[in-house]
Motif scaffolding. Structure first.
Motif, PDB file in Angstrom:
ATOM      1  N   ILE A  87      26.100 -27.719  -2.962  1.00 23.70           N
ATOM      2  CA  ILE A  87      25.179 -27.479  -3.703  1.00 23.70           C
ATOM      3  C   ILE A  87      24.874 -25.346  -2.824  1.00 23.70           C
ATOM      4  O   ILE A  87      24.353 -24.951  -3.557  1.00 23.70           O
ATOM      5  N   ALA A  88      25.445 -25.160  -2.310  1.00 21.60           N
ATOM      6  CA  ALA A  88      24.889 -23.823  -1.596  1.00 21.60           C
ATOM      7  C   ALA A  88      26.103 -22.929  -2.628  1.00 21.60           C
ATOM      8  O   ALA A  88      26.166 -22.056  -3.358  1.00 21.60           O
ATOM      9  N   LEU A  89      27.286 -23.996  -3.163  1.00 23.61           N
ATOM     10  CA  LEU A  89      28.387 -22.769  -4.287  1.00 23.61           C
ATOM     11  C   LEU A  89      27.163 -22.457  -5.392  1.00 23.61           C
ATOM     12  O   LEU A  89      27.291 -21.819  -5.672  1.00 23.61           O
ATOM     13  N   THR A  90      26.904 -23.627  -5.882  1.00 16.64           N
ATOM     14  CA  THR A  90      25.946 -23.326  -6.690  1.00 16.64           C
ATOM     15  C   THR A  90      24.504 -22.779  -7.104  1.00 16.64           C
ATOM     16  O   THR A  90      24.491 -21.913  -7.595  1.00 16.64           O
ATOM     17  N   HIS A  91      24.515 -22.576  -5.559  1.00 14.36           N
ATOM     18  CA  HIS A  91      22.690 -21.604  -5.430  1.00 14.36           C
ATOM     19  C   HIS A  91      23.534 -19.918  -5.689  1.00 14.36           C
ATOM     20  O   HIS A  91      23.140 -19.162  -6.155  1.00 14.36           O
ATOM     21  N   GLU A  92      25.009 -20.315  -5.253  1.00 15.60           N
ATOM     22  CA  GLU A  92      25.714 -18.287  -4.892  1.00 15.60           C
ATOM     23  C   GLU A  92      25.805 -18.608  -6.446  1.00 15.60           C
ATOM     24  O   GLU A  92      25.694 -16.542  -6.679  1.00 15.60           O
ATOM     25  N   LEU A  93      26.312 -18.649  -6.847  1.00 15.50           N
ATOM     26  CA  LEU A  93      26.620 -18.826  -8.489  1.00 15.50           C
ATOM     27  C   LEU A  93      25.413 -18.121  -9.039  1.00 15.50           C
ATOM     28  O   LEU A  93      26.201 -17.122 -10.181  1.00 15.50           O
ATOM     29  N   ILE A  94      24.529 -18.735  -9.421  1.00 15.53           N
ATOM     30  CA  ILE A  94      23.619 -18.974 -10.330  1.00 15.53           C
ATOM     31  C   ILE A  94      22.153 -17.434  -9.262  1.00 15.53           C
ATOM     32  O   ILE A  94      22.233 -16.190 -10.071  1.00 15.53           O
ATOM     33  N   GLY A  95      22.643 -17.508  -8.024  1.00 20.43           N
ATOM     34  CA  GLY A  95      21.860 -15.891  -7.560  1.00 20.43           C
ATOM     35  C   GLY A  95      22.755 -14.667  -7.839  1.00 20.43           C
ATOM     36  O   GLY A  95      22.737 -13.720  -8.098  1.00 20.43           O
ATOM     37  N   ARG A  96      24.122 -14.891  -8.066  1.00 22.20           N
ATOM     38  CA  ARG A  96      25.587 -13.947  -8.411  1.00 22.20           C
ATOM     39  C   ARG A  96      25.120 -13.447  -9.647  1.00 22.20           C
ATOM     40  O   ARG A  96      25.521 -12.570 -10.041  1.00 22.20           O
ATOM     41  N   ILE A  97      24.459 -14.828 -10.469  1.00 19.00           N
ATOM     42  CA  ILE A  97      24.719 -14.541 -12.276  1.00 19.00           C
ATOM     43  C   ILE A  97      23.016 -13.234 -12.518  1.00 19.00           C
ATOM     44  O   ILE A  97      23.027 -12.794 -12.935  1.00 19.00           O
ATOM     45  N   SER A  98      22.162 -14.313 -11.551  1.00 18.74           N
ATOM     46  CA  SER A  98      20.694 -13.573 -11.779  1.00 18.74           C
ATOM     47  C   SER A  98      20.674 -12.352 -11.520  1.00 18.74           C
ATOM     48  O   SER A  98      20.030 -11.626 -11.819  1.00 18.74           O
ATOM     49  N   ALA A  99      22.016 -11.794 -10.279  1.00 14.63           N
ATOM     50  CA  ALA A  99      21.705 -10.265  -9.757  1.00 14.63           C
ATOM     51  C   ALA A  99      22.556  -9.187 -11.622  1.00 14.63           C
ATOM     52  O   ALA A  99      21.929  -7.856 -10.881  1.00 14.63           O
ATOM     53  N   PHE A 100      23.207  -9.699 -11.630  1.00 21.14           N
ATOM     54  CA  PHE A 100      23.527  -8.883 -12.703  1.00 21.14           C
ATOM     55  C   PHE A 100      22.514  -9.758 -14.068  1.00 21.14           C
ATOM     56  O   PHE A 100      23.283 -10.094 -15.430  1.00 21.14           O
ATOM     57  N   ARG A 101      21.578  -9.406 -14.524  1.00 21.47           N
ATOM     58  CA  ARG A 101      20.872  -9.758 -15.386  1.00 21.47           C
ATOM     59  C   ARG A 101      21.227  -9.248 -16.355  1.00 21.47           C
ATOM     60  O   ARG A 101      20.858 -10.225 -17.908  1.00 21.47           O
ATOM     61  N   THR A 102      21.280  -8.017 -16.718  1.00 22.79           N
ATOM     62  CA  THR A 102      21.832  -7.898 -17.767  1.00 22.79           C
ATOM     63  C   THR A 102      23.424  -8.194 -18.185  1.00 22.79           C
ATOM     64  O   THR A 102      23.726  -7.802 -19.577  1.00 22.79           O
ATOM     65  N   GLY A 103      23.603  -8.401 -17.520  1.00 19.98           N
ATOM     66  CA  GLY A 103      25.335  -9.172 -17.621  1.00 19.98           C
ATOM     67  C   GLY A 103      25.000 -10.151 -19.109  1.00 19.98           C
ATOM     68  O   GLY A 103      25.528 -10.544 -20.121  1.00 19.98           O
ATOM     69  N   TYR A 104      24.341 -11.372 -17.893  1.00 21.61           N
ATOM     70  CA  TYR A 104      23.974 -12.190 -19.195  1.00 21.61           C
ATOM     71  C   TYR A 104      23.508 -12.315 -20.010  1.00 21.61           C
ATOM     72  O   TYR A 104      23.851 -12.949 -20.969  1.00 21.61           O
ATOM     73  N   LEU A 105      22.390 -11.413 -20.348  1.00 16.50           N
ATOM     74  CA  LEU A 105      21.472 -11.327 -21.422  1.00 16.50           C
ATOM     75  C   LEU A 105      22.939 -10.660 -22.331  1.00 16.50           C
ATOM     76  O   LEU A 105      22.714 -11.253 -23.889  1.00 16.50           O
ATOM     77  N   ALA A 106      23.793  -9.921 -21.587  1.00 15.74           N
ATOM     78  CA  ALA A 106      24.483  -8.738 -22.669  1.00 15.74           C
ATOM     79  C   ALA A 106      25.324 -10.239 -23.411  1.00 15.74           C
ATOM     80  O   ALA A 106      26.386 -10.373 -24.499  1.00 15.74           O
ATOM     81  N   LEU A 107      25.782 -11.597 -22.491  1.00 16.72           N
ATOM     82  CA  LEU A 107      26.974 -12.363 -22.803  1.00 16.72           C
ATOM     83  C   LEU A 107      26.417 -13.247 -24.036  1.00 16.72           C
ATOM     84  O   LEU A 107      26.288 -14.141 -24.693  1.00 16.72           O
ATOM     85  N   LEU A 108      24.925 -13.542 -23.602  1.00 16.43           N
ATOM     86  CA  LEU A 108      23.896 -14.223 -24.533  1.00 16.43           C
ATOM     87  C   LEU A 108      24.204 -13.564 -26.229  1.00 16.43           C
ATOM     88  O   LEU A 108      24.294 -13.753 -26.772  1.00 16.43           O
ATOM     89  N   GLU A 109      23.820 -12.163 -26.107  1.00 13.86           N
ATOM     90  CA  GLU A 109      24.533 -11.362 -27.121  1.00 13.86           C
ATOM     91  C   GLU A 109      24.994 -11.276 -28.635  1.00 13.86           C
ATOM     92  O   GLU A 109      25.389 -12.046 -29.433  1.00 13.86           O
ATOM     93  N   LEU A 110      26.089 -11.827 -27.105  1.00 15.79           N
ATOM     94  CA  LEU A 110      27.567 -11.418 -27.906  1.00 15.79           C
ATOM     95  C   LEU A 110      27.896 -12.976 -28.088  1.00 15.79           C
ATOM     96  O   LEU A 110      28.589 -13.035 -29.100  1.00 15.79           O
ATOM     97  N   ARG A 111      27.227 -14.393 -27.651  1.00 16.49           N
ATOM     98  CA  ARG A 111      27.470 -15.759 -28.197  1.00 16.49           C
ATOM     99  C   ARG A 111      26.521 -15.558 -29.709  1.00 16.49           C
ATOM    100  O   ARG A 111      27.347 -15.976 -30.420  1.00 16.49           O
ATOM    101  N   LEU A 112      25.164 -14.947 -29.618  1.00 20.53           N
ATOM    102  CA  LEU A 112      24.949 -14.525 -31.132  1.00 20.53           C
ATOM    103  C   LEU A 112      25.943 -14.140 -32.195  1.00 20.53           C
ATOM    104  O   LEU A 112      25.756 -14.802 -33.271  1.00 20.53           O
ATOM    105  N   GLU A 113      25.563 -12.670 -31.906  1.00 19.48           N
ATOM    106  CA  GLU A 113      26.787 -12.297 -32.520  1.00 19.48           C
ATOM    107  C   GLU A 113      28.046 -12.525 -33.057  1.00 19.48           C
ATOM    108  O   GLU A 113      29.195 -12.604 -34.289  1.00 19.48           O
ATOM    109  N   ALA A 114      28.346 -13.243 -32.441  1.00 18.95           N
ATOM    110  CA  ALA A 114      30.153 -14.233 -32.178  1.00 18.95           C
ATOM    111  C   ALA A 114      29.850 -15.106 -33.716  1.00 18.95           C
ATOM    112  O   ALA A 114      30.001 -15.458 -34.511  1.00 18.95           O
ATOM    113  N   THR A 115      28.601 -15.758 -34.106  1.00 18.68           N
ATOM    114  CA  THR A 115      28.345 -17.089 -34.882  1.00 18.68           C
ATOM    115  C   THR A 115      28.682 -16.288 -36.582  1.00 18.68           C
ATOM    116  O   THR A 115      28.347 -17.451 -37.505  1.00 18.68           O
TER     117      THR A 115
END
Length: 191
Positions: A87-115
């Motif tokens: 649980i602690a590892l998962t909270h840490e992972l989600i926190g790290r990803i949430s802290a880099f919001r633009t990075g994750y949103l960019a990945l979502l855009e890349l996934r859409l572009e990959a289609t």
């Protein structure tokens, strides 16, 4: 001619992540990247062969920036392999990803572009598959409860939880998110 100033290249790739997150893949132009990076017009075109090269490097850079630092990895490895650690590892992972919001949103855009771009889809597929397998390998080495299927199911569940948090943050409060993480670990992880 492709330039080799690694510091400037990294700044341009980081700028492309910000543009992707804000404007989407259609808004990712060399000019937009130059503007975001605060460099003269034409700079990005000197560092990247084409737009596909820029898209691919942006995706790789997001993964690079999401990696935990050595101190975090060492702390994780020295933790006991139990439910609470999971649980602690998962909270840490989600926190790290949430802290880099633009990075994750960019990945979502890349996934859409990959289609629409088979070459980008191939690169992203390889990268995501390697990331999932690295997580499975880390899990198996750590002695945490569960198996490879456990890791894959949590990966799928938590990716969508992260999408909700970053795109529609009002759907779940942080407290609800934390309870959902614990519930997912309880229901998916074999004891």
């Amino acid at each position: 001619m492709v330039r080799r100033n690694d510091t400037r290249r990294a700044a341009l790739v980081d700028a492309s992540i910000e543009v992707l997150a804000r404007e989407g893949a259609r808004g990712l132009t060399f000019r937009a990247v130059d503007t975001e990076a605060g460099v003269p017009n034409g700079t990005a075109s000197n560092y990247f062969a084409n737009r596909d090269d820029l898209l691919t490097q942006a995706g790789a850079r997001v993964y690079e920036r999401l990696q935990p630092d050595e101190a975090t990895v060492e702390r994780q490895r020295s933790s006991s392999p139990d439910r609470e650690t999971y649980i602690a590892l998962t909270h840490e992972l989600i926190g790290r990803i949430s802290a880099f919001r633009t990075g994750y949103l960019a990945l979502l855009e890349l996934r859409l572009e990959a289609t629409r771009r088979p070459e980008l889809r191939a690169v992203l597929t390889e990268r995501v598959r390697a990331d999932v397998e690295a997580n499975v390998a880390y899990h198996e080495e750590s002695g945490l409860p569960g198996d490879a299927t456990t890791v894959r199911l949590l990966y799928l569940a938590f990716n969508w939880l992260i999408v909700e948090q970053l795109t529609l943050p009002g759907v779940f409060t942080e407290a609800e998110r934390d309870r959902l993480v614990e519930a997912a670990v309880d229901r998916i992880v074999a004891r």
